[in-house]
Design an enzyme around this catalytic site. Sequence first.
Site, PDB file in Angstrom:
ATOM      1  N   GLU A 196      34.393  41.191  38.711  1.00  0.00           N
ATOM      2  CA  GLU A 196      34.451  40.099  39.554  1.00  0.00           C
ATOM      3  C   GLU A 196      33.599  40.351  40.741  1.00  0.00           C
ATOM      4  O   GLU A 196      33.815  41.510  41.427  1.00  0.00           O
ATOM      5  CB  GLU A 196      35.794  39.562  39.967  1.00  0.00           C
ATOM      6  CG  GLU A 196      36.827  38.982  38.874  1.00  0.00           C
ATOM      7  CD  GLU A 196      38.045  38.676  39.258  1.00  0.00           C
ATOM      8  OE1 GLU A 196      38.621  37.712  38.943  1.00  0.00           O
ATOM      9  OE2 GLU A 196      38.773  39.794  39.698  1.00  0.00           O
ATOM     10  N   TYR A 239      44.103  38.423  45.601  1.00  0.00           N
ATOM     11  CA  TYR A 239      42.642  37.877  45.803  1.00  0.00           C
ATOM     12  C   TYR A 239      42.296  37.226  47.154  1.00  0.00           C
ATOM     13  O   TYR A 239      43.392  36.628  47.724  1.00  0.00           O
ATOM     14  CB  TYR A 239      42.383  36.914  44.809  1.00  0.00           C
ATOM     15  CG  TYR A 239      42.269  37.557  43.241  1.00  0.00           C
ATOM     16  CD1 TYR A 239      42.437  38.744  42.823  1.00  0.00           C
ATOM     17  CD2 TYR A 239      41.368  36.708  42.260  1.00  0.00           C
ATOM     18  CE1 TYR A 239      42.346  39.337  41.651  1.00  0.00           C
ATOM     19  CE2 TYR A 239      41.245  37.219  41.140  1.00  0.00           C
ATOM     20  CZ  TYR A 239      41.650  38.507  40.742  1.00  0.00           C
ATOM     21  OH  TYR A 239      41.339  38.990  39.703  1.00  0.00           O
ATOM     22  N   ASP A 277      46.441  35.212  32.316  1.00  0.00           N
ATOM     23  CA  ASP A 277      45.045  34.527  32.379  1.00  0.00           C
ATOM     24  C   ASP A 277      44.893  33.824  31.170  1.00  0.00           C
ATOM     25  O   ASP A 277      45.877  33.934  30.220  1.00  0.00           O
ATOM     26  CB  ASP A 277      43.918  36.039  32.504  1.00  0.00           C
ATOM     27  CG  ASP A 277      44.070  36.548  34.072  1.00  0.00           C
ATOM     28  OD1 ASP A 277      44.553  36.234  34.887  1.00  0.00           O
ATOM     29  OD2 ASP A 277      43.748  37.847  33.843  1.00  0.00           O
TER      30      ASP A 277
END
Length: 493
Positions: A242, A349, A79
């Site tokens: 998230e 995801y 990330d």
Amino acid sequence: MQRRATLAATTAVAALALLAAGTPTAHTADRQVAAAGTLTSQDIATAGTGSPYYRIPALTRTTKGTLIAAYDARPTLADLPGNLGVVLRRSTDGGATWQAQQVVRKDAAPRGYGDPSLLVDRETGRIFVFYAASVNQGFFGSATGNDENDPNVLQADYSYSDDDGLTWKHERITAEIKDPAWAGMFAASGEGIQLRHGTYKGRLVQQYAIRNNGANYAVSAYSDDHGATWKMGTPVGPGGDENKTVELSDGRIMLNNRSAPYRTVAYSTDGGVTYTPFQQDTELPDPANNGSVMRFAPDVPASHPRASWLMFSNTATTNSRSNLTVRLSCDNGQNWPVRRTVESGSAAYSTLTPLSDGTAANPRVGLLWERDNYRHITYSSFDLQWLGGVCAPVTLTPPASLPAGRTTEVTVRVVSQNDKDLPAGSVSLKLPSGWSAPSVTVPALRPGQGANMKIPVTVPATATAGTVSTTATYLVRGWQRSYGDGTLTVTAP
């Protein structure tokens, strides 16, 4: 608040300069023609083609009907901080084919941009893509403060397009929305929402995760002037991560948050400014992975039969990124009786978006997701016929115990949430090997009517004392199903 300065723009021509080594091609056919009752899938980004890696899918449908799929192009799987860029592909034929990959934003190292979330203003047609911007630090290392020139502060940026995603301009809103006491902050990837009804109609809402005093929270950024200015609501947590929001038919907003072993939810009655404390939704197992929730027919009035329909996607396990599953709720997320697996193996995801207004007999839904240990960004679509569900929650009420070697009745209740009569059906239990239970008839049900069925369950004498998971399946019309999960307790005879 003072208007932000617009940063450098990215045009479609300049966008093609990055990743010119190649554009990912479809995993299946070049053109995906969606037949009724099918799930179609194609890879739109593949690791090693144009970029070493791709991650973090975002998906939306514009006011012109164009599908936009955005995601990170990454030098490694790490990330931010890192030299990441936000890229996208467009489809003008409903996801059948996809145009060449273009760049939304990419700069030289050490700058990076990542974790996109798309949001369309349905009144102006403007498309936003929110993301985090880094120089030296990511979410966990970010400094406090909201100085937009501090390289140690993870910044809140977005790009916007007024030409259906062909060209983009960039803005920074860190000083507008970040409390200087917070440390890391980033837009929750996937898709934001615009409220379609009620007091706050027209409000744009984008979710963020923020870090404050070593704990994580969820919070809504919102705009009531089409993105000219942005405000930040009150964080909910700790335990935020998230998260996504959806407008419910009763005017509330439901926030659905990444959390293990189950998703957590919170509710807002003031358009996303404040939320109730988190509570677990034990119908939604989660390994702490990013998922998605959407209103199936977002523009219909509260009186419409599909006004309270929601769809949800995530990797439906408690301990691994696998078993990507889509679910349907017909009561604003109080129950999730309909489900089907998209991918039983590796997945991560996912993000859903409607492909129509949701009112036709068999509308399709788009799904963008990470497949095969992050090797692919895959676009799928499916319709109600493929989902094969029926709006009828199933509840199990087992006795206190089921003695081994005996037959004991388990009560299963089915309630119709349909606006039309349901014919007679059946209900059955999924049980361990060696157990037995017959399929039992469910009578015809009128709208709102429920029925209790008693199913005799025979437990083998060799069964070990303890708890056993079971699933009740309601079957009607030979192909429509709904499910309810429960636990049976086995005792020694």
